[in-house]
Design a protein around this motif. Structure first.
Motif, PDB file in Angstrom:
ATOM      1  N   VAL A  43      -1.376   0.293  -7.724  1.00  0.00           N
ATOM      2  CA  VAL A  43      -1.226   1.192  -8.871  1.00  0.00           C
ATOM      3  C   VAL A  43      -0.490   2.463  -8.487  1.00  0.00           C
ATOM      4  O   VAL A  43       0.284   3.015  -9.282  1.00  0.00           O
ATOM      5  CB  VAL A  43      -2.621   1.531  -9.457  1.00  0.00           C
ATOM      6  CG1 VAL A  43      -2.518   2.649 -10.483  1.00  0.00           C
ATOM      7  CG2 VAL A  43      -3.242   0.293 -10.099  1.00  0.00           C
ATOM      8  N   THR A  44      -0.677   2.939  -7.258  1.00  0.00           N
ATOM      9  CA  THR A  44      -0.112   4.232  -6.857  1.00  0.00           C
ATOM     10  C   THR A  44       1.239   4.107  -6.165  1.00  0.00           C
ATOM     11  O   THR A  44       1.935   5.106  -6.001  1.00  0.00           O
ATOM     12  CB  THR A  44      -1.078   4.967  -5.906  1.00  0.00           C
ATOM     13  OG1 THR A  44      -1.256   4.181  -4.712  1.00  0.00           O
ATOM     14  CG2 THR A  44      -2.430   5.176  -6.571  1.00  0.00           C
ATOM     15  N   LEU A  45       1.618   2.907  -5.738  1.00  0.00           N
ATOM     16  CA  LEU A  45       2.852   2.739  -4.976  1.00  0.00           C
ATOM     17  C   LEU A  45       4.070   2.684  -5.895  1.00  0.00           C
ATOM     18  O   LEU A  45       3.995   2.159  -7.002  1.00  0.00           O
ATOM     19  CB  LEU A  45       2.787   1.457  -4.137  1.00  0.00           C
ATOM     20  CG  LEU A  45       1.725   1.434  -3.045  1.00  0.00           C
ATOM     21  CD1 LEU A  45       1.655   0.058  -2.396  1.00  0.00           C
ATOM     22  CD2 LEU A  45       2.003   2.498  -1.987  1.00  0.00           C
ATOM     23  N   PRO A  46       5.224   3.201  -5.434  1.00  0.00           N
ATOM     24  CA  PRO A  46       6.431   3.180  -6.273  1.00  0.00           C
ATOM     25  C   PRO A  46       7.050   1.785  -6.323  1.00  0.00           C
ATOM     26  O   PRO A  46       7.409   1.206  -5.301  1.00  0.00           O
ATOM     27  CB  PRO A  46       7.367   4.163  -5.540  1.00  0.00           C
ATOM     28  CG  PRO A  46       6.927   4.097  -4.115  1.00  0.00           C
ATOM     29  CD  PRO A  46       5.446   3.873  -4.143  1.00  0.00           C
ATOM     30  N   THR A  47       7.150   1.211  -7.520  1.00  0.00           N
ATOM     31  CA  THR A  47       7.782  -0.092  -7.757  1.00  0.00           C
ATOM     32  C   THR A  47       7.363  -1.109  -6.697  1.00  0.00           C
ATOM     33  O   THR A  47       8.190  -1.596  -5.917  1.00  0.00           O
ATOM     34  CB  THR A  47       9.322   0.043  -7.786  1.00  0.00           C
ATOM     35  OG1 THR A  47       9.688   1.217  -8.486  1.00  0.00           O
ATOM     36  CG2 THR A  47       9.955  -1.165  -8.459  1.00  0.00           C
ATOM     37  N   PRO A  48       6.086  -1.459  -6.632  1.00  0.00           N
ATOM     38  CA  PRO A  48       5.637  -2.372  -5.567  1.00  0.00           C
ATOM     39  C   PRO A  48       6.209  -3.778  -5.751  1.00  0.00           C
ATOM     40  O   PRO A  48       6.307  -4.302  -6.856  1.00  0.00           O
ATOM     41  CB  PRO A  48       4.116  -2.370  -5.725  1.00  0.00           C
ATOM     42  CG  PRO A  48       3.870  -1.975  -7.141  1.00  0.00           C
ATOM     43  CD  PRO A  48       4.981  -1.048  -7.515  1.00  0.00           C
ATOM     44  N   GLU A  49       6.597  -4.366  -4.625  1.00  0.00           N
ATOM     45  CA  GLU A  49       7.173  -5.708  -4.588  1.00  0.00           C
ATOM     46  C   GLU A  49       6.393  -6.495  -3.537  1.00  0.00           C
ATOM     47  O   GLU A  49       6.386  -6.144  -2.371  1.00  0.00           O
ATOM     48  CB  GLU A  49       8.656  -5.607  -4.223  1.00  0.00           C
ATOM     49  CG  GLU A  49       9.436  -6.893  -4.260  1.00  0.00           C
ATOM     50  CD  GLU A  49      10.902  -6.655  -3.908  1.00  0.00           C
ATOM     51  OE1 GLU A  49      11.294  -6.977  -2.770  1.00  0.00           O
ATOM     52  OE2 GLU A  49      11.642  -6.141  -4.771  1.00  0.00           O
TER      53      GLU A  49
END
Length: 241
Positions: A43-49
């Protein structure tokens, strides 16, 4: 948060430099992170892949997280989960079992050839020590921003000329500085019970272990003049949801 800051459930890290807009989350074959911690981190990570690295596909299926990439030799994944990954992943890269590199090293090489990204390796701790050793030193050599984390342990890397500022959202049980080159020079550490100023740490005598926060202080700053330093934090219990 700014584009220089990355947040996990336990910490918020200011790297004092711009970070890429994408975070590739590599799920490895060691001790799996708690599913609630993993979802909280995403939820907190930028654009998680999501990248599933071999046995990491088992966690992907258990967590209902179809991967962007499935990579590995399929020797440790549950066969039906690997088949699910082949159906659900955007891309699959299967490698032969007989090879020189570990699946994690292959994933790190694949990431280095792609667009810039933050790499978060989870499932990196526990399990076999030789794989953990290989993963830590391989990740330390990655040219971009890379860290290892789950609900119980975090490893950050500080390279020559870098500074990290950490806000502890959850107080660690211990904080250790681990030299990942023969020497790490000009190490300054603030916010802990045993601070350092322009210290030299060596692999022959790695003695900067089991530090703690100073009183109720929740901010830690560490900088390095020369070398590569592992900043390790461990936590009691599991992440409180």
């Amino acid at each position: 948060m700014t584009n220089e800051t990355l947040q996990l459930p336990q910490i918020q890290v200011d790297f004092h430099r711009p970070l890429p807009d994408i975070c590739r989350v590599l799920l490895l074959g060691g001790r799996p992170p708690a599913i609630d911690w993993l979802h909280a981190a995403l939820v907190t990570l930028p654009t998680p892949e999501i990248w599933a690295v071999d046995h990491g596909i088992d966690l992907c299926r258990q967590s209902d997280l179809p991967p962007h990439l499935l990579i590995g030799d399929a020797d440790s994944a549950i066969p039906e989960n690997w088949a699910w990954g082949c159906r659900s992943a955007t891309r699959v890269e299967r490698h032969p079992v007989e090879k020189d590199l570990t699946d994690t090293q292959l994933a790190l090489m694949r990431a280095a050839k792609g667009s810039p990204s933050v790499l978060l390796l989870s499932g990196a701790f526990g399990g076999r020590f030789d794989h953990a050793f290989s993963t830590i030193f391989s990740a330390a050599q990655h040219l971009g921003t890379c860290l290892l984390a789950d609900e119980a342990e975090i490893m950050l890397f500080v390279h020559s000329g870098e500074q990290l500022s950490i806000k502890c959202l959850q107080a660690p049980q211990a904080l250790s500085l681990l030299p990942l080159t023969a020497q790490v020079q000009g190490v300054t550490l603030r916010g802990t019970h045993w601070p350092l100023v322009n210290a030299t740490l060596t692999q022959t005598c790695p003695n900067a272990v089991s530090n703690v926060l100073e009183g109720t202080h929740r901010h830690v700053d560490v900088s390095v003049a020369q070398g590569t330093l592992g900043l390790y934090l461990c936590y009691e219990g599991t992440f409180p949801m």
